[in-house]
Design an enzyme around this catalytic site. Structure first.
Site, PDB file in Angstrom:
ATOM      1  N   LEU A   1       0.771  -1.296   0.134  1.00 52.81           N
ATOM      2  CA  LEU A   1       0.093   0.141  -0.003  1.00 52.81           C
ATOM      3  C   LEU A   1       0.799   1.265  -0.064  1.00 52.81           C
ATOM      4  O   LEU A   1       0.326   2.191  -0.446  1.00 52.81           O
ATOM      5  CB  LEU A   1      -0.963   0.034   1.288  1.00 52.81           C
ATOM      6  CG  LEU A   1      -1.980   1.204   1.390  1.00 52.81           C
ATOM      7  CD1 LEU A   1      -2.796   1.267  -0.017  1.00 52.81           C
ATOM      8  CD2 LEU A   1      -2.656   1.051   2.736  1.00 52.81           C
TER       9      LEU A   1
ATOM     10  N   GLY B   1       1.554  -6.565  -0.168  1.00 51.59           N
ATOM     11  CA  GLY B   1       2.284  -7.040  -1.087  1.00 51.59           C
ATOM     12  C   GLY B   1       2.892  -8.429  -1.153  1.00 51.59           C
ATOM     13  O   GLY B   1       3.873  -8.840  -1.640  1.00 51.59           O
TER      14      GLY B   1
ATOM     15  N   HIS C   1      -1.072  -4.447  -6.281  1.00 52.41           N
ATOM     16  CA  HIS C   1      -0.647  -4.159  -4.911  1.00 52.41           C
ATOM     17  C   HIS C   1      -1.702  -4.531  -4.065  1.00 52.41           C
ATOM     18  O   HIS C   1      -2.932  -4.562  -4.539  1.00 52.41           O
ATOM     19  CB  HIS C   1      -0.261  -2.641  -4.574  1.00 52.41           C
ATOM     20  CG  HIS C   1      -1.507  -1.657  -4.576  1.00 52.41           C
ATOM     21  ND1 HIS C   1      -2.113  -1.578  -3.215  1.00 52.41           N
ATOM     22  CD2 HIS C   1      -2.333  -0.988  -5.625  1.00 52.41           C
ATOM     23  CE1 HIS C   1      -3.211  -0.845  -3.450  1.00 52.41           C
ATOM     24  NE2 HIS C   1      -3.194  -0.354  -4.831  1.00 52.41           N
ATOM     25  N   CYS C   2      -1.420  -5.062  -2.796  1.00 51.65           N
ATOM     26  CA  CYS C   2      -2.627  -5.279  -1.943  1.00 51.65           C
ATOM     27  C   CYS C   2      -2.029  -4.480  -0.748  1.00 51.65           C
ATOM     28  O   CYS C   2      -1.403  -3.230  -0.704  1.00 51.65           O
ATOM     29  CB  CYS C   2      -2.591  -6.602  -1.762  1.00 51.65           C
ATOM     30  SG  CYS C   2      -0.943  -7.496  -1.311  1.00 51.65           S
ATOM     31  N   VAL C   3      -2.156  -4.772   0.451  1.00 56.14           N
ATOM     32  CA  VAL C   3      -1.810  -4.235   1.797  1.00 56.14           C
ATOM     33  C   VAL C   3      -0.302  -4.329   2.103  1.00 56.14           C
ATOM     34  O   VAL C   3       0.350  -3.326   2.078  1.00 56.14           O
ATOM     35  CB  VAL C   3      -2.612  -4.388   2.952  1.00 56.14           C
ATOM     36  CG1 VAL C   3      -2.065  -3.991   4.233  1.00 56.14           C
ATOM     37  CG2 VAL C   3      -4.102  -4.001   2.847  1.00 56.14           C
TER      38      VAL C   3
END
Length: 428
Positions: free
Chosen positions: A29, A105, A101-103
Site C-alpha cells: 500500500l 504485497g 498491490h494489496c496491503v
C-alpha cells in the site's frame, strides 16, 4: 536531503516494490500511495487488490479494483482473474507499466501476478501450437502481443478442456510461475486457498476457454453473453468454480444469485444454438435417481477431483501463517469457528450425509433451490438454509445433502457444497 529512488533501486528492494517481469511490478500500500515513486517507475496502470476506489483520481493512472477481496483462503479470488489478467495484458500490449498491490504485497498481489504469467505462457504455447499446425479448437478472449514476432499474427485461437487435459496447459505451469514470482519477490506469501484457486484457474484454461461458437463463460465476472437462458461452460473445473462461487455468495449474503440451469433449461439453450445433435449425447452422460429414473445432473456438473497428490503437488508458502496477512486470517478463522459452533449447538446439523459410503460432489443446480430456501412467512424470500437433506424432486427419496459452509477453511474438497450419495443415483 536524499535523492529520489531510481527504478533499479526500487526493483531490488522486496519490502517496497519488486520488478516481477518486464513492465510488471508488485508492491504494498505504501508503494501504491507514493505518486512520485509511481512516476519514477513509469507506472500507467494499477491493480488494487482489496480496495473499492482508486487511490489517485483524475485519470493519471488506470485502475482495476478488486473489491471485496480479503486475504482469506475462503475468499473468491478466481472470479476476478479472467478480467484482471486481461487488464494487465492489455496494458502491457500498449507499452504501459503495471503495479499490482494489496496491503502488504505478499499474498493477493502476488497471486494475481502468478495468474497473469500463467495466462501469458499458455497463450504463447497456443500461438506456437497453432503455427505448427498442432493446435486444437476454441477461443481466447482477445488477441495478445508478447513479442515482436507475434505482432499481427495472434488472431483468435481455439482451446478446449481436452487441450488442457492433453498437455497444452500442464500441471507444471503453476509451479513454474509460482517459483518465478517468489524468486523476484522474496516476501511473497500467497495463502493456501489462493494457491488452490490458481490451480483451478489453470484447470479452467487460465480464462481462455469459451463454450462452443464463442459463447463466453457466463458465470465469470465481466461476461457479455446474455441469451434468454444462459448456457454456462460444461466442464468439471468450471463446475468447481461455480460451486465455490455459490459458497462465497452464501457467506456474504445468505443467498445465491444463480444456480446452474436444470437439464431441461440447458437442453433448450442447446437447441436454440443449433446444437440439437448434442442432446442425445448429453442424455447418455446424465445421472438419474435410482428409484424413479428422474434426470438429476450431468457428469460435467460433478466437481473436478482434488486428491492428496494434488494437495502435495501444488506449491506451498511456509511463511504465510507467520506473515501479517496470515495472522489476521487465522484470527478470522477462529472467530468464524466459534460462530459455527454456536450454530451447531442450536441444532444445525453439519454432517447430514453420514456414513453412507461414497459420495459425488456436484455444483448447486436450479431444481435444488426450492429445497434450500429458508422457511419464511414473507413471500418472495430468497434466504437459503446453511445445510440440509437433499431429496429427489420427483419421488422425494433422500439422495444427499448440502452445506454451504463446509469449505470455509481449506478442506479435502475445497469447492464442494452439495454431496450426492453414489448408491442413490446411476448413469445410463
Amino acid at each position: 536531503m536524499s535523492s529520489p529512488p531510481t527504478a533499479a533501486s526500487v526493483a531490488r528492494n522486496p519490502n517496497y516494490s519488486s520488478l516481477i517481469h518486464s513492465q510488471l511490478y508488485v508492491g504494498d500500500l505504501a508503494t501504491a500511495s507514493d505518486a512520485a515513486l509511481l512516476d519514477t517507475l513509469g507506472i500507467t496502470h494499477v491493480v488494487s487488490c482489496g480496495f473499492a476506489r482508486p487511490l489517485y483520481c483524475g485519470g493519471k493512472y488506470k485502475y482495476a479494483c478488486l473489491d471485496p477481496l480479503q486475504d482469506d483462503p475462503a475468499a473468491n479470488l478466481v472470479r476476478y482473474l479472467p478480467r484482471v489478467t486481461g487488464f494487465i495484458e492489455k496494458a502491457v500490449d500498449q507499452g504501459g507499466a503495471v503495479l499490482v498491490h494489496c496491503v502488504y504485497g505478499q499474498s493477493r498481489s502476488c497471486a494475481v501476478c502468478v495468474a497473469f504469467l500463467m495466462r501469458r505462457e499458455l497463450r504463447r504455447k497456443l500461438l506456437a501450437s497453432r503455427r505448427s499446425g498442432a493446435g486444437g479448437k476454441t477461443a481466447l478472449h482477445r488477441p495478445g502481443k508478447f513479442s515482436e514476432e507475434d505482432k499481427g499474427k495472434e488472431g483468435k485461437i481455439i482451446i478446449g478442456v481436452v487441450d488442457i487435459e492433453g498437455g497444452v496447459c500442464d500441471m507444471d505451469l503453476l509451479r513454474q510461475w509460482y517459483n518465478f514470482v517468489e524468486s523476484r519477490r522474496v516476501a511473497m506469501a500467497i495463502n493456501p486457498g489462493f494457491v488452490r484457486q490458481l490451480e483451478l484457474f489453470r484447470r479452467m484454461g487460465c480464462g481462455l476457454v469459451r463454450t462452443s461458437k464463442g459463447a463466453e463463460e457466463s458465470n465469470q465476472e465481466g461476461s457479455s453473453n446474455n441469451p434468454i437462458v444462459k448456457r454456462p461452460t460444461m466442464s468439471r473445473p468450471h463446475a468447481s468454480f461455480r460451486s465455490f462461487k455459490c459458497c462465497c455468495e452464501y457467506r456474504e449474503s445468505g443467498t445465491v444469485a444463480r444456480f446452474f440451469p436444470s437439464l431441461a433449461e440447458y437442453a433448450s439453450a442447446t437447441i436454440s444454438k443449433g446444437e440439437g445433435g448434442r442432446l442425445k449425447e448429453m442424455i447418455t452422460e446424465c445421472y438419474r435417481c435410482f428409484q424413479c429414473q428422474t434426470y438429476l445432473f450431468h457428469r460435467d456438473n460433478v466437481l473436478d477431483g482434488w486428491t492428496k497428490k494434488d494437495e502435495t503437488s501444488i506449491p506451498q508458502s511456509e511463511y504465510w501463517s507467520n506473515s501479517a496477512g496470515g495472522r489476521e486470517c487465522i484470527a478470522r478463522w477462529q472467530h468464524r469457528s466459534k460462530v459455527r459452533s454456536r450454530s451447531s449447538a442450536k441444532g444445525h446439523n453439519t454432517a447430514l450425509v453420514g456414513n453412507c459410503g461414497k459420495v459425488i460432489h456436484v455444483e448447486p443446480i436450479k431444481w435444488m433451490r426450492e429445497q434450500m430456501l429458508l422457511p419464511s412467512l414473507s413471500a418472495g424470500a430468497t434466504e437459503l438454509q446453511c445445510n440440509g437433506r437433499l431429496l429427489c424432486p420427483v419421488c422425494g427419496r433422500k439422495i444427499g445433502s448440502w452445506d454451504f459452509l463446509q469449505n470455509e477453511t481449506v478442506s479435502s474438497q475445497p469447492y464442494a457444497c452439495v454431496s450426492v450419495i453414489s448408491s442413490k443415483v446411476e448413469v445410463r
